[in-house]
Write a protein that holds these residues in place. Structure first.
Motif, short mmCIF file in Angstrom:
data_model
loop_
_atom_site.label_atom_id
_atom_site.label_comp_id
_atom_site.label_asym_id
_atom_site.label_seq_id
_atom_site.Cartn_x
_atom_site.Cartn_y
_atom_site.Cartn_z
N LEU A 110 0.68 -1.28 0.11
CA LEU A 110 -0.24 -0.21 0.02
C LEU A 110 0.90 1.24 0.50
O LEU A 110 0.54 1.62 -0.58
CB LEU A 110 -1.09 -0.19 1.16
N SER A 111 1.99 0.75 0.73
CA SER A 111 2.44 2.09 0.77
C SER A 111 3.32 2.14 -0.64
O SER A 111 3.63 3.90 -1.47
CB SER A 111 4.17 1.92 1.33
N LEU A 112 3.35 1.78 -1.78
CA LEU A 112 3.65 1.42 -2.98
C LEU A 112 3.08 2.73 -4.05
O LEU A 112 2.86 2.82 -5.08
CB LEU A 112 4.51 0.49 -3.83
N THR A 113 1.65 1.66 -3.28
CA THR A 113 0.34 1.93 -3.83
C THR A 113 -0.06 4.14 -4.02
O THR A 113 -0.07 4.23 -3.23
CB THR A 113 -1.02 1.65 -3.85
N ASN A 114 0.03 4.17 -5.19
CA ASN A 114 -0.99 5.81 -5.08
C ASN A 114 -2.29 5.59 -6.64
O ASN A 114 -2.64 7.04 -7.57
CB ASN A 114 0.06 6.63 -6.01
N THR A 115 -3.57 5.53 -6.07
CA THR A 115 -4.15 5.68 -6.86
C THR A 115 -5.22 6.17 -6.40
O THR A 115 -5.26 7.57 -6.35
CB THR A 115 -4.54 3.74 -7.56
N LYS A 116 -6.03 5.60 -4.91
CA LYS A 116 -6.72 6.57 -4.41
C LYS A 116 -6.40 6.53 -3.33
O LYS A 116 -6.09 5.88 -2.77
CB LYS A 116 -7.84 5.60 -4.91
N GLU A 153 -4.86 -0.85 -12.11
CA GLU A 153 -6.35 -0.47 -11.94
C GLU A 153 -6.21 1.62 -11.97
O GLU A 153 -6.76 2.02 -11.96
CB GLU A 153 -6.06 -0.55 -9.92
N GLY A 154 -4.80 1.53 -12.18
CA GLY A 154 -4.80 3.05 -12.48
C GLY A 154 -4.88 4.43 -14.16
O GLY A 154 -4.98 4.94 -13.63
N GLY A 155 -5.26 2.92 -14.99
CA GLY A 155 -6.07 3.36 -15.67
C GLY A 155 -5.86 2.85 -16.55
O GLY A 155 -6.34 3.07 -18.47
N TYR A 156 -5.32 1.17 -17.22
CA TYR A 156 -5.01 0.38 -18.01
C TYR A 156 -4.30 1.61 -19.19
O TYR A 156 -3.93 2.02 -20.35
CB TYR A 156 -6.03 -0.69 -19.19
N ARG A 157 -2.96 1.97 -19.09
CA ARG A 157 -2.14 2.44 -19.17
C ARG A 157 -0.92 1.51 -20.17
O ARG A 157 0.02 1.38 -18.74
CB ARG A 157 -2.05 4.17 -18.70
N PRO A 158 -0.02 1.45 -21.20
CA PRO A 158 0.99 0.97 -21.49
C PRO A 158 1.42 1.78 -20.94
O PRO A 158 1.61 2.61 -21.57
CB PRO A 158 0.89 0.82 -22.42
N ASP A 183 -11.49 6.00 -22.12
CA ASP A 183 -12.57 6.63 -21.16
C ASP A 183 -14.21 7.60 -21.84
O ASP A 183 -14.08 7.58 -22.56
CB ASP A 183 -11.30 8.27 -21.02
N LEU A 184 -14.82 7.37 -20.16
CA LEU A 184 -15.91 8.43 -20.32
C LEU A 184 -15.23 9.99 -20.23
O LEU A 184 -14.91 9.54 -19.39
CB LEU A 184 -17.29 7.78 -20.14
N PRO A 185 -16.40 10.98 -20.34
CA PRO A 185 -16.00 12.54 -19.16
C PRO A 185 -15.88 12.29 -18.25
O PRO A 185 -15.15 12.75 -18.00
CB PRO A 185 -17.40 13.22 -20.08
N THR A 186 -16.76 11.68 -17.48
CA THR A 186 -17.07 12.14 -15.99
C THR A 186 -16.67 11.22 -15.76
O THR A 186 -17.20 9.80 -16.01
CB THR A 186 -17.68 12.98 -15.87
N LYS A 187 -16.50 10.69 -14.02
CA LYS A 187 -16.36 9.80 -13.02
C LYS A 187 -18.16 9.24 -13.52
O LYS A 187 -18.17 7.91 -13.16
CB LYS A 187 -16.21 9.81 -11.69
N GLY A 192 -14.63 -0.21 -14.26
CA GLY A 192 -13.69 0.95 -14.29
C GLY A 192 -12.46 0.72 -14.05
O GLY A 192 -11.61 -0.32 -13.31
N CYS A 193 -11.59 1.69 -14.53
CA CYS A 193 -10.08 1.64 -14.17
C CYS A 193 -9.70 3.27 -14.30
O CYS A 193 -10.78 3.66 -14.63
CB CYS A 193 -9.28 0.91 -15.12
N GLY A 194 -8.49 3.72 -12.65
CA GLY A 194 -8.77 4.98 -13.49
C GLY A 194 -9.77 5.89 -12.76
O GLY A 194 -10.55 5.96 -12.40
N GLN A 195 -9.72 7.41 -13.16
CA GLN A 195 -10.47 7.97 -13.05
C GLN A 195 -11.74 7.78 -13.48
O GLN A 195 -12.92 7.86 -12.82
CB GLN A 195 -10.04 9.38 -13.25
N ARG A 196 -11.73 8.11 -15.04
CA ARG A 196 -13.23 7.33 -15.62
C ARG A 196 -12.85 6.81 -16.80
O ARG A 196 -13.80 6.92 -17.95
CB ARG A 196 -13.07 9.09 -16.03
N GLY A 197 -12.04 5.88 -16.72
CA GLY A 197 -11.62 4.71 -17.61
C GLY A 197 -12.98 3.72 -17.54
O GLY A 197 -13.22 2.99 -16.38
#
Ligand SMILES: Cc1ncc(COP(=O)(O)O)c(C=O)c1O
Length: 442
Positions: free
Chosen positions: A170-176, A225-230, A368-372, A391-396
């Motif tokens: 968790l110390s290394l986790t920076n999502t939510k 979890e942060g947004g499916y970003r390669p 992504d969609l425009p908002t959460k 979902g993933c990330g803020q609005r993915g």
């Protein structure tokens, strides 16, 4: 190449069928009771499932047939009731005890899994440590790196990283914020998840006490979890070079992206790099820390746990999963189906103004969609039409189908998504009301 016909032969109806409005009455009452009794609560979608299922489809307790494009958060790679998995299960129906204290007492299943895992990792990653969960695989990866750097004082992860919820991970986790709020953390530093990261790491090492202070750098080659970003190629290759130059163990967290999901066994293989240590979980249904034997502590008992790999059947199923991926040539299937679905997502993006950022590697796809709020309403609308997405990330929105997915299922899912988007577009600013119509009990 076609999949073995047994993989797609239906033992239940192979189409979505929503006969009761979702959530149905049985799901509703079970969810309410679950909420009362369960210590944690994070259920994103209102239904209760059964074990009746086939491939991409399963039934909920209300009798609806749903399509699963979430794969139990990427932890059910072969889909429901895969014939190879069922064959393995049959061999364990009369076995007791089902669970042994697997770090202290060894069974054949333990050795079989270690051997299968080592066959699919780069040759220098020749040892593995089996553990209960993904987060514990991360814990043990960072522990062995700390041991190898006795004077070190901190570890490095990335913005929007997710490495689990035990305190070290968790110390290394920076999502939510909700994951970290009120919990203690050990000393970590963050890098941006972009191509400036290698230079930032160099600067950080100069500023923070030199090479010996840093115990490890940990990264998800494709952020989950942060947004499916390669990760950008320049970033991963640059971090690899910097870690080599400064003698810092480099860990790839492959818990979500590994075991073939991206069309390679491990996502880092898309980047032409290899880590010093890595983790696996989810798709394996067992946590694993994998590294060179020399990186694991020589002292016995330095890392351990009672179960060490879970039940015997869990380890046997993990072996079956690896063998099935090889036997049915699912790596190339995942690449091909990933390309097919990515094209469909790009088309969706072209036709619907609200869709952006179509992306992914293999069967690890998102947009992504425009908002959460719009994203959450979309997920609920899809569910009510019988398609399970997360979902993933803020609005993915992420698409993680089982590896047995075929074009027919991808098309069916896409049709549900198009219909849900069209409905949302009609509603426009009324979107919040629409969310309420979903009758979400939670
Ligand atoms: C990249 C990554 N690391 C670690 C974890 C933690 O795994 P677990 O939930 O099995 O503890 C996850 C879970 O989502 C993950 O995606």
């Amino acid at each position: 190449m076609h999949l073995n016909p047994r993989l797609v032969a239906p033992i239940m109806k192979h189409r979505i069928e929503v006969c009761k409005r979702i959530p149905g009455p049985k799901s509703k009452s079970m969810l309410a009771r679950f909420r009362e009794l369960n210590g944690g609560w994070g259920v994103p979608l209102p239904f209760v499932q059964t074990v009746e299922g086939d491939g991409c489809y399963f039934k909920d307790v209300d009798g609806n047939t749903l399509m699963d494009f979430a794969s139990q958060i990427a932890s059910n790679p072969l889909g429901y009731n895969h014939p190879d998995m069922k064959e393995t299960v049959k061999q364990y129906t009369h076995t007791a005890p089902v669970k042994i204290a697997g770090q202290d007492f060894i069974a054949r299943e333990h050795l079989d899994l270690l051997e299968e895992l080592i066959k699919i990792t780069p040759s220098h990653l020749n040892s593995a440590f089996l553990i209960n969960s993904g987060a514990e695989a991360v814990e043990n990866a960072i522990k062995i790196c700390m041991r190898s750097k006795p004077g070190s004082t901190y570890g490095v992860s990335f913005e929007e990283a997710f490495h689990g919820r035990t305190l070290g991970a968790l110390s290394l986790t920076n999502t939510k914020r909700v994951h970290k709020k009120g919990f203690w953390a050990f000393n970590t530093k963050r890098l941006p998840f972009d191509s400036t990261a290698p230079q930032e790491l160099e600067d950080m090492l100069r500023r923070e006490g030199g090479d010996d202070s840093c115990a490890f750098v940990i990264v998800e080659p494709v952020q989950g979890e942060g947004g499916y970003r390669p990760a950008p190629k320049k970033m991963l290759q640059g971090i690899r070079r910097a870690c080599d130059a400064h003698n810092i163990p480099f860990i790839c967290d492959e818990i979500q992206s590994g075991i073939g999901r991206t069309g390679e066994w491990w996502a880092f293989q898309h980047y032409g790099i290899t880590p010093d240590a890595m983790t696996a979980g989810k798709g394996l249904q067992i946590g694993a820390t994998i590294a060179n034997r020399k990186l694991f502590p020589a002292e016995s008992g330095a890392i351990s746990s009672t179960w060490g790999g879970g039940a015997l059947i869990d380890m046997a199923l993990a072996v079956t999963t690896i063998k099935a991926i090889k036997k049915h040539k699912l790596l190339s299937h995942n690449k091909r189906m990933g390309n097919y679905m990515k094209k469909q997502l790009l088309e969706l993006q072209f036709r619907h103004q609200r869709v952006s950022g179509a992306r992914g590697l293999g069967l690890m796809l998102a947009f992504d969609l425009p908002t959460k709020e719009e994203r959450d309403a979309f997920l609920l609308a899809c569910l009510q039409k019988g398609l399970v997405l997360l979902g993933c990330g803020q609005r993915g929105v992420r698409l993680i189908p089982p590896y047995v997915v075929e074009k027919e299922q991808a098309d069916e899912a896409m049709q549900v998504m198009r219909q849900s988007l069209a409905k949302q577009e009609k509603l426009g600013p009324e979107i919040k009301k629409y969310e309420k119509c979903g009758d979400h009990p939670i």
